[in-house]
Enzyme design. Structure first.
Site, mmCIF file in Angstrom:
data_model
loop_
_atom_site.group_PDB
_atom_site.id
_atom_site.type_symbol
_atom_site.label_atom_id
_atom_site.label_comp_id
_atom_site.label_asym_id
_atom_site.label_seq_id
_atom_site.Cartn_x
_atom_site.Cartn_y
_atom_site.Cartn_z
ATOM 1 N N ASP A 78 0.793 -1.302 -0.016
ATOM 2 C CA ASP A 78 -0.148 -0.007 0.116
ATOM 3 C C ASP A 78 0.857 1.347 -0.101
ATOM 4 O O ASP A 78 1.759 1.338 0.620
ATOM 5 C CB ASP A 78 -0.831 -0.028 1.216
ATOM 6 C CG ASP A 78 -2.201 -0.745 1.228
ATOM 7 O OD1 ASP A 78 -2.044 -1.511 0.161
ATOM 8 O OD2 ASP A 78 -3.030 -0.717 1.895
ATOM 9 N N HIS A 223 3.794 -2.107 3.406
ATOM 10 C CA HIS A 223 3.694 -0.646 2.817
ATOM 11 C C HIS A 223 5.260 -0.577 2.284
ATOM 12 O O HIS A 223 6.167 -0.771 2.982
ATOM 13 C CB HIS A 223 3.524 0.372 3.795
ATOM 14 C CG HIS A 223 2.179 0.235 4.439
ATOM 15 N ND1 HIS A 223 1.747 -0.468 5.365
ATOM 16 C CD2 HIS A 223 1.172 1.200 4.046
ATOM 17 C CE1 HIS A 223 0.439 -0.276 5.701
ATOM 18 N NE2 HIS A 223 -0.023 0.623 5.008
#
Length: 267
Positions: A78, A223
């Site tokens: 992400d 992430h």
């Protein structure tokens, strides 16, 4: 004992009090495994390339693996791309792994258009994480549409491909967001594994958290914007392989099903 979600059919109609976000909104979810099983029951075949598989891949195994037979887990990143993404892409290439990238627009897609193109060219799955990470359940309809559609437009312009998948910031969604997502042609994807790598740069801890939570047909959330995350990826992939997992994109995990706009997919 297997979790209920692993043996359910296409849709497990559940009322979610989202422990991962603290959001009390309720909505129905579909598991990737359930979607896959329903498609097979409907006569679709699991062999061959998934309808929503990434283009440009030269890894035949990644595009043709049958997750009904193989022990699959989807790997997702992400909030990128970022300055850490080139190293991540090299790691994924070395390990013959494709991932799903839920990308942010502001300060990411707009700042690193070359990396968006590279992600696409190297066969990864392009996905949407909104333009500026606004909480969609707290935003009015016009803002929700803008947050999603701006990323769709930017990615299409850069790669010729329009994302099918969207991950709402903090996993916060509801029936209204789902309705708008359906109108815009995106399905929502949540997760089952989080390293909470936004809390720590300890790569060993990130690895430990991922491996402790990973189960078959799960979705891993990481992430590529945090310093400790990318260094943890090689050992995560190595250990997952030792445990018999095949690491795939969300699209491949669901194949032969294709994600349906407006639906919320959660392992």
């Amino acid at each position: 004992m297997r979790r209920i979600g692993r043996i359910s059919g296409l849709v497990t109609a559940v009322t979610l009090a989202l422990s991962l976000t603290g959001c009390g909104a309720s909505y129905d979810t579909t598991s990737p495994r359930g979607a896959r099983e329903d498609a097979v029951k409907g006569g679709q075949h699991t062999t061959g390339k998934a309808k929503n598989a990434p283009r440009g891949s030269k890894d035949d195994d990644a595009e043709s693996v049958d997750c009904a037979q193989a022990k699959c887990v989807a790997l997702t990143f992400d909030a990128g791309p970022s300055e850490n993404t080139p190293r991540l892409l090299e790691i994924l290439k070395k390990n013959h792994v494709h991932a799903t990238f839920f990308m942010l627009g502001k300060n990411h897609i707009e700042k690193h258009p070359d990396l968006v193109r590279r992600i696409a060219d190297e066969g990864h799955e392009l996905a949407n994480h909104t333009w500026s990470h606004k909480i969609l359940t707290k935003s009015d309809d016009d803002v929700v549409r803008s947050e999603i559609s701006r990323v769709q437009t930017a990615v299409k312009k850069l790669t010729g491909r329009t994302p099918l998948l969207m991950r709402p910031p903090q996993g916060r969604t509801d029936e209204r967001v789902s309705k708008i997502s359906r109108e815009l042609g995106v399905a929502q994807v949540l997760w089952s594994v989080t390293a909470k790598d936004y809390q720590t740069n300890d790569s060993a801890l990130i690895k430990e958290r991922v491996l402790d939570q990973t189960d078959r047909d799960g979705v891993i959330l990481l992430h590529d914007i945090y310093q400790g995350t990318v260094p943890a990826v090689p050992e995560i992939l190595e250990e997952l392989k030792k445990r018999g997992y095949t690491v795939v994109t969300v699209g491949r995990l669901m194949a032969p099903a294709t994600a349906e706009p407006g639906k919320v997919y959660k392992p």
